[in-house]
Design a protein around this motif. Sequence first.
Motif, PDB file in Angstrom:
ATOM      1  N   LYS A  98       0.827  -1.199   0.000  1.00  0.00           N
ATOM      2  CA  LYS A  98       0.000   0.000   0.000  1.00  0.00           C
ATOM      3  C   LYS A  98       0.864   1.253   0.000  1.00  0.00           C
ATOM      4  O   LYS A  98       2.033   1.237   0.428  1.00  0.00           O
ATOM      5  CB  LYS A  98      -0.952   0.002   1.192  1.00  0.00           C
ATOM      6  N   ARG A 129       4.538  -4.086   6.015  1.00  0.00           N
ATOM      7  CA  ARG A 129       3.638  -5.221   5.785  1.00  0.00           C
ATOM      8  C   ARG A 129       4.121  -6.440   6.564  1.00  0.00           C
ATOM      9  O   ARG A 129       5.288  -6.806   6.504  1.00  0.00           O
ATOM     10  CB  ARG A 129       3.547  -5.540   4.293  1.00  0.00           C
ATOM     11  N   GLU A 151      -3.032  -7.891   3.761  1.00  0.00           N
ATOM     12  CA  GLU A 151      -3.477  -6.531   4.063  1.00  0.00           C
ATOM     13  C   GLU A 151      -3.122  -6.108   5.484  1.00  0.00           C
ATOM     14  O   GLU A 151      -3.613  -5.089   5.974  1.00  0.00           O
ATOM     15  CB  GLU A 151      -4.993  -6.434   3.857  1.00  0.00           C
TER      16      GLU A 151
END
Length: 444
Positions: free
Chosen positions: A375, A408, A418
């Motif tokens: 992300k 992450r 996620e």
Amino acid sequence: MKTLFRSLVTATLLAAPALTASAQAPSSAAPATAADTARILLNPTLINAVNTQSFEQFRETVRPLVARMAGKKVVALGEGTHGTAEFYKLRFWLTRILMEEHGFTQVALENTYGGALRVDAALHQRPAPALKPLMQKHLLSIWQNQETAEMLTWMQAYNRQHRRQQVSLTGIDAMFGSDDALLVQEGLSKQNPALRPHIEQLLKSTAFQDAMWLQMNSSSFKFDRKAWLSNGLAGYDAAEQLLKALPTARLPRATRETLDLTLQNSRMVFDYPYQVKFHKRESSRDSLFAAMTQLLVRQPGSKVVVWSHDAHLSRQSMDPTDNNGGGTGAFLERMFPGQYFVLATSTAYGTFAATPQAFVSPVSPMAAYPLPAPKAGSWEISLAQVSSPAFFFNTHQLGPQDAQRPQRLVGQTPTSTEQYGNYQLSKAYDALLFLRTTTAATPL
């Protein structure tokens, strides 16, 4: 106290988002600020390119990193996912260097001590037994891959050639306890007959709890809190009584030391119900990891390499409200001030191995899954811009770029991609090894 279901799953590292509050990322992570999301351009002088084409080339390019590890008592090698082939391979190579050149004799996995000990026996026997069936029976599925088998095969060969300086596999987790209990039965059943009821209770309690962990992956599972507490407390007491009796047992010194570690680990297996009953709190899996590591190196000169998830080995927890949120490194730093070194590993793209089961066990199926792009604002998205596809850097040299930002932390499930924790890298790790693109570990 948090919900009982969550207290049970504190035993599961980074479980699926649908199952535990600690895994509801990215919402569980602290929101990133504008400064956190700015793209970082690392100073080129910080980058140490790594050659991963062969062990010999890798060894030459990581010498500065190994030099920082060599004098430590505990070296922790993290994994950013539980299923990346390169993380297993390069940690094996680092472990090999530390064992061949710097006196490390143990590698400890995120696996119950007794299970690892069963596999370790094959590393010292002649002729050497086949490793695959032992790995499949006694190790969690995250270790049941060709890459881990390569390290164990090397350890077998090393031990054949170095009779005076043997290397061993061990474990720091305390989940599936039947291997512990069976080892205790084998070691103490011929001792004082008064110990037999405690041995039988330990066998009964571990069988009950192991079955419960396996059943948790079933949608039809119904948790019996009363039975869980009663069984766990009986198991804890049995391990406690056997530990008290161990000093008077007529056993060879090496056998006594192994049984002591086994019983210490067996007692940890039941720490969850013990803490709930007597202290009205959840058990801390990370503190148990650290306590077991401390036991492994209590002999003078002992040194250990620990393999576990980045989140555990970090000096900071990804979720301070969760007793399975990480931070084993903080406990180890207090136990071994200045003698703990932790390397994180991370990747941005490729594939990884995972299981659809939220509670990982020795029978959890593993398969390859795509790794989504990191992300925006994460460490991974910035590190992927470095020209070198594989490199390490000293986190303490980041200077002003060492901002708190998402890292992450992929667990064992496909949906855990996620999941992020907000880290200032220098406070979490001593160094980070980054590979831009990686591949899924190969199941046995």
